[in-house]
Design a protein around this motif. Sequence first.
Motif, PDB file in Angstrom:
ATOM      1  N   ASP A   1      -6.306 -25.394 -50.614  1.00  0.00           N
ATOM      2  CA  ASP A   1      -7.013 -26.323 -51.515  1.00  0.00           C
ATOM      3  C   ASP A   1      -8.375 -25.741 -51.933  1.00  0.00           C
ATOM      4  O   ASP A   1      -8.738 -25.794 -53.105  1.00  0.00           O
ATOM      5  N   PHE A   2      -9.104 -25.182 -50.978  1.00  0.00           N
ATOM      6  CA  PHE A   2     -10.414 -24.584 -51.306  1.00  0.00           C
ATOM      7  C   PHE A   2     -10.226 -23.457 -52.341  1.00  0.00           C
ATOM      8  O   PHE A   2     -11.022 -23.313 -53.257  1.00  0.00           O
ATOM      9  N   TYR A   3      -9.163 -22.673 -52.141  1.00  0.00           N
ATOM     10  CA  TYR A   3      -8.898 -21.579 -53.091  1.00  0.00           C
ATOM     11  C   TYR A   3      -8.618 -22.149 -54.483  1.00  0.00           C
ATOM     12  O   TYR A   3      -9.187 -21.684 -55.478  1.00  0.00           O
ATOM     13  N   LYS A   4      -7.769 -23.181 -54.528  1.00  0.00           N
ATOM     14  CA  LYS A   4      -7.405 -23.759 -55.834  1.00  0.00           C
ATOM     15  C   LYS A   4      -8.607 -24.405 -56.512  1.00  0.00           C
ATOM     16  O   LYS A   4      -8.684 -24.462 -57.733  1.00  0.00           O
ATOM     17  N   GLU A   5      -9.538 -24.902 -55.702  1.00  0.00           N
ATOM     18  CA  GLU A   5     -10.753 -25.507 -56.268  1.00  0.00           C
ATOM     19  C   GLU A   5     -11.758 -24.435 -56.698  1.00  0.00           C
ATOM     20  O   GLU A   5     -12.835 -24.762 -57.209  1.00  0.00           O
ATOM     21  N   GLY A   6     -11.430 -23.172 -56.461  1.00  0.00           N
ATOM     22  CA  GLY A   6     -12.312 -22.088 -56.889  1.00  0.00           C
ATOM     23  C   GLY A   6     -13.422 -21.769 -55.900  1.00  0.00           C
ATOM     24  O   GLY A   6     -14.379 -21.055 -56.225  1.00  0.00           O
ATOM     25  N   LEU A   7     -13.315 -22.304 -54.684  1.00  0.00           N
ATOM     26  CA  LEU A   7     -14.360 -22.066 -53.682  1.00  0.00           C
ATOM     27  C   LEU A   7     -14.193 -20.737 -52.965  1.00  0.00           C
ATOM     28  O   LEU A   7     -15.151 -20.185 -52.438  1.00  0.00           O
ATOM     29  N   LEU A   8     -12.969 -20.260 -52.893  1.00  0.00           N
ATOM     30  CA  LEU A   8     -12.686 -19.099 -52.043  1.00  0.00           C
ATOM     31  C   LEU A   8     -11.965 -17.996 -52.783  1.00  0.00           C
ATOM     32  O   LEU A   8     -11.112 -18.276 -53.635  1.00  0.00           O
ATOM     33  N   ASP A   9     -12.296 -16.776 -52.417  1.00  0.00           N
ATOM     34  CA  ASP A   9     -11.635 -15.601 -52.978  1.00  0.00           C
ATOM     35  C   ASP A   9     -11.070 -14.791 -51.808  1.00  0.00           C
ATOM     36  O   ASP A   9     -11.823 -14.346 -50.930  1.00  0.00           O
ATOM     37  N   PHE A  10      -9.754 -14.643 -51.777  1.00  0.00           N
ATOM     38  CA  PHE A  10      -9.107 -13.917 -50.668  1.00  0.00           C
ATOM     39  C   PHE A  10      -8.845 -12.454 -51.013  1.00  0.00           C
ATOM     40  O   PHE A  10      -8.211 -11.744 -50.229  1.00  0.00           O
ATOM     41  N   SER A  11      -9.318 -11.987 -52.190  1.00  0.00           N
ATOM     42  CA  SER A  11      -8.863 -10.675 -52.668  1.00  0.00           C
ATOM     43  C   SER A  11      -9.258  -9.519 -51.747  1.00  0.00           C
ATOM     44  O   SER A  11      -8.602  -8.491 -51.720  1.00  0.00           O
ATOM     45  N   ARG A  12     -10.333  -9.700 -50.968  1.00  0.00           N
ATOM     46  CA  ARG A  12     -10.755  -8.604 -50.074  1.00  0.00           C
ATOM     47  C   ARG A  12     -10.539  -8.949 -48.595  1.00  0.00           C
ATOM     48  O   ARG A  12     -10.907  -8.161 -47.713  1.00  0.00           O
ATOM     49  N   VAL A  13      -9.975 -10.133 -48.357  1.00  0.00           N
ATOM     50  CA  VAL A  13      -9.744 -10.562 -46.971  1.00  0.00           C
ATOM     51  C   VAL A  13      -8.584  -9.764 -46.372  1.00  0.00           C
ATOM     52  O   VAL A  13      -7.587  -9.487 -47.046  1.00  0.00           O
ATOM     53  N   VAL A  14      -8.740  -9.386 -45.117  1.00  0.00           N
ATOM     54  CA  VAL A  14      -7.699  -8.647 -44.390  1.00  0.00           C
ATOM     55  C   VAL A  14      -7.228  -9.542 -43.241  1.00  0.00           C
ATOM     56  O   VAL A  14      -8.059 -10.183 -42.578  1.00  0.00           O
ATOM     57  N   THR A  15      -5.924  -9.625 -43.017  1.00  0.00           N
ATOM     58  CA  THR A  15      -5.437 -10.493 -41.938  1.00  0.00           C
ATOM     59  C   THR A  15      -4.519  -9.751 -40.969  1.00  0.00           C
ATOM     60  O   THR A  15      -3.792  -8.835 -41.357  1.00  0.00           O
ATOM     61  N   PHE A  16      -4.589 -10.180 -39.727  1.00  0.00           N
ATOM     62  CA  PHE A  16      -3.685  -9.698 -38.678  1.00  0.00           C
ATOM     63  C   PHE A  16      -3.139 -10.918 -37.957  1.00  0.00           C
ATOM     64  O   PHE A  16      -3.921 -11.720 -37.416  1.00  0.00           O
ATOM     65  N   ASN A  17      -1.829 -11.081 -37.977  1.00  0.00           N
ATOM     66  CA  ASN A  17      -1.251 -12.199 -37.224  1.00  0.00           C
ATOM     67  C   ASN A  17      -1.112 -11.864 -35.753  1.00  0.00           C
ATOM     68  O   ASN A  17      -0.962 -10.702 -35.371  1.00  0.00           O
ATOM     69  N   LEU A  18      -1.145 -12.917 -34.949  1.00  0.00           N
ATOM     70  CA  LEU A  18      -1.091 -12.744 -33.500  1.00  0.00           C
ATOM     71  C   LEU A  18       0.248 -12.240 -33.008  1.00  0.00           C
ATOM     72  O   LEU A  18       0.322 -11.472 -32.049  1.00  0.00           O
TER      73      LEU A  18
END
Length: 242
Positions: free
Chosen positions: A49-66
Amino acid sequence: MRTIVVKDYVALSKCAAVIVAGQIMYKPDSVLGLPTGSTPEGTYKNLVDFYKEGLLDFSRVVTFNLDEYYGLGPQDKLSYHWYMHHHLFAHVNIDPKNVHIPNGLAEDVEAECRAYEEKIDRAGGIDLQLLGIGRNGHIGFNEPGTGFDTLTRMVRLTADTIAANARFFASPDQVPVQAISMGIKSIMKARRIVLLASGSGKAQAVRDMVLGAVTPEMPASVLQLHPDVTVIVDREAARLLD
Ligand code: F6R
């Protein structure tokens, strides 16, 4: 260890999402460690929801799942690959090459696990590790008795965990009995840890984690030794903390 008690699951999900969002805002190339399970579903929904509202940009985020079940491929609807795609990745602008989840179909599991740890190190380490907790105190799939020096490896799930996760499968005998999981040491290397627990079924584990002895028999108790841990619990999960 700081504890935040909120009213209910809705509040917990919002609280966790706000913390993750803040992390991404302050450091757009944050490296996040992510869990699956029922607990973080609401957090992921709020982040979408935050992303859709334009609050967040994930383009440079890196993720590692457990973790990932051993034997399940990414297209399997019960795999954690599928879970993450369904609850988060498909709905935000994350770069697929920045997403890391252990390969449950790896033929050479040892090499897969070694490479996973190396990728975390190469990414600069995990900035914020989000966690759930099992009723038996596990974090990731590090079951009671797991050494505090463990890294990513193949693990065997306990009967308790198989029973708890059977709700996602047609029958308990379909739950994979093995998984690839980040270890306790891999989790403890994260710079910041946020653990979520909701509902009365988690109350005893939360109590033992926060107030009990630090022992491999209660894997989450190791978090008492980490300098930056936030535990977010709803009132039911916090019931035994007083
Ligand atoms: C999932 C994981 C597990 C869960 C734990 C709680 O990636 O690592 O440790 O966080 O089993 O699961 P739920 O949230 O379904 O109660």
